[in-house]
Design an enzyme around this catalytic site. Structure first.
Site, PDB file in Angstrom:
ATOM      1  N   ASP A 158       0.774  -1.198  -0.346  1.00 18.10           N
ATOM      2  CA  ASP A 158       0.398   0.035   0.380  1.00 18.10           C
ATOM      3  C   ASP A 158       0.804   1.203   0.316  1.00 18.10           C
ATOM      4  OD1 ASP A 158      -1.718   1.892  -0.081  1.00 18.10           O
ATOM      5  OD2 ASP A 158      -2.559   0.924   2.538  1.00 18.10           O
ATOM      6  N   ILE A 159       0.996   2.000  -0.744  1.00 18.67           N
ATOM      7  CA  ILE A 159       1.521   3.201  -0.933  1.00 18.67           C
ATOM      8  C   ILE A 159       1.148   4.122  -0.176  1.00 18.67           C
ATOM      9  CG2 ILE A 159       0.241   4.554  -2.680  1.00 18.67           C
ATOM     10  CD1 ILE A 159       2.659   5.642  -4.674  1.00 18.67           C
ATOM     11  N   ASN A 164      -7.927  11.265 -10.936  1.00 16.93           N
ATOM     12  CA  ASN A 164      -8.973  12.081 -12.560  1.00 16.93           C
ATOM     13  C   ASN A 164      -8.688  13.483 -12.571  1.00 16.93           C
ATOM     14  OD1 ASN A 164     -10.819  13.728 -10.720  1.00 16.93           O
ATOM     15  ND2 ASN A 164     -11.608  11.407  -9.551  1.00 16.93           N
ATOM     16  N   GLY A 184      -9.197   3.165  -5.665  1.00 17.14           N
ATOM     17  CA  GLY A 184      -7.696   2.610  -6.794  1.00 17.14           C
ATOM     18  C   GLY A 184      -7.409   3.471  -5.720  1.00 17.14           C
ATOM     19  N   VAL A 185      -5.988   3.551  -5.908  1.00 13.90           N
ATOM     20  CA  VAL A 185      -4.957   4.445  -4.743  1.00 13.90           C
ATOM     21  C   VAL A 185      -5.516   5.656  -5.138  1.00 13.90           C
ATOM     22  CG1 VAL A 185      -3.333   4.968  -7.376  1.00 13.90           C
ATOM     23  CG2 VAL A 185      -2.173   4.357  -4.893  1.00 13.90           C
ATOM     24  N   ASP A 186      -6.312   6.586  -5.750  1.00  9.64           N
ATOM     25  CA  ASP A 186      -6.386   7.822  -5.210  1.00  9.64           C
ATOM     26  C   ASP A 186      -7.447   7.866  -3.849  1.00  9.64           C
ATOM     27  OD1 ASP A 186      -7.225  10.268  -5.927  1.00  9.64           O
ATOM     28  OD2 ASP A 186      -8.916  10.026  -7.079  1.00  9.64           O
ATOM     29  N   SER A 224      -2.134   4.551 -14.608  1.00  6.94           N
ATOM     30  CA  SER A 224      -3.453   3.634 -15.637  1.00  6.94           C
ATOM     31  C   SER A 224      -3.785   2.282 -15.915  1.00  6.94           C
ATOM     32  CB  SER A 224      -3.108   4.299 -16.525  1.00  6.94           C
ATOM     33  OG  SER A 224      -2.582   5.673 -16.994  1.00  6.94           O
ATOM     34  N   GLY A 282      -4.941   0.687 -13.941  1.00  7.80           N
ATOM     35  CA  GLY A 282      -6.499  -0.500 -12.617  1.00  7.80           C
ATOM     36  C   GLY A 282      -7.528   0.257 -13.771  1.00  7.80           C
TER      37      GLY A 282
HETATM   38  N1  AR6 Z   1      -1.310   1.352  -3.179  1.00 10.81           N
HETATM   39  C1  AR6 Z   1      -0.620   1.417  -4.265  1.00 10.81           C
HETATM   40  N2  AR6 Z   1      -1.113   0.646  -5.419  1.00 10.81           N
HETATM   41  C2  AR6 Z   1      -2.121   0.588  -5.519  1.00 10.81           C
HETATM   42  C3  AR6 Z   1      -3.029   0.530  -4.195  1.00 10.81           C
HETATM   43  C4  AR6 Z   1      -2.690   1.436  -2.844  1.00 10.81           C
HETATM   44  N3  AR6 Z   1      -3.139   1.481  -2.017  1.00 10.81           N
HETATM   45  N4  AR6 Z   1      -4.573   0.719  -4.362  1.00 10.81           N
HETATM   46  C5  AR6 Z   1      -4.445   0.186  -5.786  1.00 10.81           C
HETATM   47  N5  AR6 Z   1      -3.699   0.434  -6.540  1.00 10.81           N
HETATM   48  P1  AR6 Z   1      -6.231   2.761 -10.507  1.00 10.81           P
HETATM   49  P2  AR6 Z   1      -5.685   4.450 -12.494  1.00 10.81           P
HETATM   50  C6  AR6 Z   1      -2.823  -0.234  -7.794  1.00 10.81           C
HETATM   51  O1  AR6 Z   1      -7.881   2.215 -11.075  1.00 10.81           O
HETATM   52  O2  AR6 Z   1      -5.912   3.137 -13.169  1.00 10.81           O
HETATM   53  C7  AR6 Z   1      -9.727   6.181  -9.868  1.00 10.81           C
HETATM   54  O3  AR6 Z   1     -11.338   5.986  -9.318  1.00 10.81           O
HETATM   55  C8  AR6 Z   1      -4.278  -0.774  -8.379  1.00 10.81           C
HETATM   56  O4  AR6 Z   1      -4.074  -2.569  -8.203  1.00 10.81           O
HETATM   57  O5  AR6 Z   1      -5.629   3.283  -8.686  1.00 10.81           O
HETATM   58  O6  AR6 Z   1      -5.569   5.500 -13.212  1.00 10.81           O
HETATM   59  C9  AR6 Z   1      -9.440   8.152 -10.334  1.00 10.81           C
HETATM   60  O7  AR6 Z   1      -9.874   8.432  -9.365  1.00 10.81           O
HETATM   61  C10 AR6 Z   1      -3.097  -0.350  -9.860  1.00 10.81           C
HETATM   62  O8  AR6 Z   1      -2.561  -0.882 -10.249  1.00 10.81           O
HETATM   63  O9  AR6 Z   1      -5.400   4.235 -11.156  1.00 10.81           O
HETATM   64  C11 AR6 Z   1      -9.460   7.738 -11.358  1.00 10.81           C
HETATM   65  O10 AR6 Z   1     -10.463   8.180 -11.967  1.00 10.81           O
HETATM   66  C12 AR6 Z   1      -2.828   1.385 -10.209  1.00 10.81           C
HETATM   67  O11 AR6 Z   1      -2.797   1.032  -8.369  1.00 10.81           O
HETATM   68  C13 AR6 Z   1      -9.032   6.666 -12.101  1.00 10.81           C
HETATM   69  O12 AR6 Z   1      -9.497   5.521 -11.100  1.00 10.81           O
HETATM   70  C14 AR6 Z   1      -3.910   2.020 -10.092  1.00 10.81           C
HETATM   71  O13 AR6 Z   1      -4.982   1.326 -10.162  1.00 10.81           O
HETATM   72  C15 AR6 Z   1      -7.439   5.968 -12.245  1.00 10.81           C
HETATM   73  O14 AR6 Z   1      -7.387   4.555 -13.021  1.00 10.81           O
END
Ligand code: AR6
Length: 177
Positions: free
Chosen positions: A12-13, A26, A34-36, A122, A124
């Protein structure tokens, strides 16, 4: 050596004690999933408030662009928010993804930060194939570091085992030439 600067972590970052955590945000900088979502939950409302001020002035953060906020309750000093491209078959949006990494590294340097942690931007919700996304992440960061960045440490943080093994594979390819 570049390979001594880059490290791949699994987890977890939001838990990292680094200077900068990069957020895969976004365009509206509204807390999403997700990570956001994880960064906003762990960091508290001040991050959202700062992001709101930015959006009031600039309207949007476009794919590839970056902006930074303080890190609220996180152990990091700053959060750099960037927007990755939404993957679309038949359209090459790799430049936008490249810009996410490049502009984050440049901003971290401008802000005097020496360690930066990236999620798999990107890869996720936005659907970018992980291997392609990882190649872009590596090649862009390596290129920036080759120009003597003041950033001394870069972490690629993978949340799941599959991404972690893909990043490790690439890292091995890089270190063994
Ligand atoms: N720590 C590290 N990596 C993580 C964590 C965490 N806590 N949680 C998820 N990931 P995503 P995107 C990974 O969907 O594709 C949001 O709703 C996850 O497994 O977070 O750029 C924003 O508001 C994946 O490998 O980002 C945008 O609308 C990676 O982080 C949209 O998602 C990225 O997944 C952005 O989509």
């Amino acid at each position: 050596m570049i390979t001594q600067i880059i490290e791949i972590l699994k987890g977890d970052i939001t838990q990292l004690e680094v200077d900068v955590i990069v957020n895969a945000a976004n365009e509206h900088l509204i807390p999403g999933g997700g990570v956001d979502g994880a960064i906003h939950r762990a960091g508290g409302s001040s991050i959202r408030e700062e992001a709101k001020v930015y959006i009031q002035a600039h309207k949007l953060l476009n794919p590839g662009e970056v902006m930074s906020t303080t890190a609220g309750l996180l152990r990091a000093k700053r959060v750099i928010h960037t927007v990755g491209p939404r993957y679309k078959i038949g359209e090459d949006r790799s430049d936008q993804l490249r810009n996410c990494y490049k502009n984050s590294m440049v901003l971290a340097e401008e802000e005097g930060m020496s360690s930066v942690a990236f999620p798999c931007i990107s890869a996720g919700v936005f659907g970018y194939p992980i291997r392609e996304a990882a190649e872009i992440a590596f090649s862009t960061v390596v290129e920036v570091l080759a120009h003597q960045s003041t950033v001394k440490r870069v972490y690629f943080v993978c949340f799941d085992e599959v991404n972690f093994s893909i990043y490790n594979q690439l890292y091995q390819e890089l270190t063994t030439g």
